[in-house]
Enzyme design. Sequence first.
Site, PDB file in Angstrom:
ATOM      1  N   GLU A  50      30.888  24.443 -85.109  1.00 32.38           N
ATOM      2  CA  GLU A  50      31.898  24.359 -84.052  1.00 32.38           C
ATOM      3  C   GLU A  50      32.696  25.655 -84.128  1.00 32.38           C
ATOM      4  O   GLU A  50      33.364  25.929 -85.132  1.00 32.38           O
ATOM      5  CB  GLU A  50      32.824  23.164 -84.207  1.00 32.38           C
ATOM      6  CG  GLU A  50      33.799  23.080 -83.032  1.00 32.38           C
ATOM      7  CD  GLU A  50      34.970  22.146 -83.236  1.00 32.38           C
ATOM      8  OE1 GLU A  50      35.800  22.066 -82.313  1.00 32.38           O
ATOM      9  OE2 GLU A  50      35.079  21.512 -84.305  1.00 32.38           O
ATOM     10  N   ASP A 124      39.862  29.998 -76.016  1.00 31.63           N
ATOM     11  CA  ASP A 124      40.709  30.800 -75.139  1.00 31.63           C
ATOM     12  C   ASP A 124      39.813  31.351 -74.035  1.00 31.63           C
ATOM     13  O   ASP A 124      38.834  32.046 -74.321  1.00 31.63           O
ATOM     14  CB  ASP A 124      41.323  31.946 -75.945  1.00 31.63           C
ATOM     15  CG  ASP A 124      42.321  32.771 -75.132  1.00 31.63           C
ATOM     16  OD1 ASP A 124      42.223  32.781 -73.883  1.00 31.63           O
ATOM     17  OD2 ASP A 124      43.179  33.431 -75.747  1.00 31.63           O
TER      18      ASP A 124
END
Length: 228
Positions: A50, A124
């Site tokens: 991840e 982001d």
Amino acid sequence: MGHHKLERFAENLTFPNLFQVSYEMLKEKGFELQGKWCEYFGNDNPITLELGCGKGDYTISLARIHPDRNYIGVDIKGARLWRGAKTGYEEKMANVAFVRTRIEMIERFFAPNEVSEIWITFPDPQPKKEMKRLTCERFLGYYRKFLMPGSPIHLKTDSFELHQYTLDEVIAPAGYRVEYATSDLYATPADVHPEIACLREAQMTQTFYERMFLAEGKPITYLKFYIN
């Protein structure tokens, strides 16, 4: 720097499931577990990464669901990683580890064909810096160096712009295969399409930020694709 952050940074040093390596050390000696993660986990089970894991709640959740897979959460924020590493350590989760590094350095931690799956969860979106988007071709080039052929990449984000950018400006020009894509993950319950296994898995685990976005009424996008 807050007192709690200092305490967490200090505690991070005690967790055997959290690896922190300086850039200088990577250049000089490399990473000791590159190509040897099976030795750390004590098995040859598939490895899922991840990327940008934050507090590691998604990594921890997936590891609980799939004890027959190994999970590694990666993030640069030590104060965030503390939560996931602490939970994994306290619960004696043998299939969970965390790495503190910038994603730009990720290829130095894994050998060719060592990783079987990648989740990119609420990164982001970098609206003004395309080269910093975790799904731009630059980063896909890093992942390709250690992903096994036929391994999937999952992208979950509240950013429709990042979702569409990945589809239209990265995947389409390169001809990468898309298995599933939706601009509203929860619009269709997974049990309506039980044959789409990835839809069920994408819905059953939520990050801290995902729960926050859903509470605000923001749709969550999801994409599963292959780059090799």
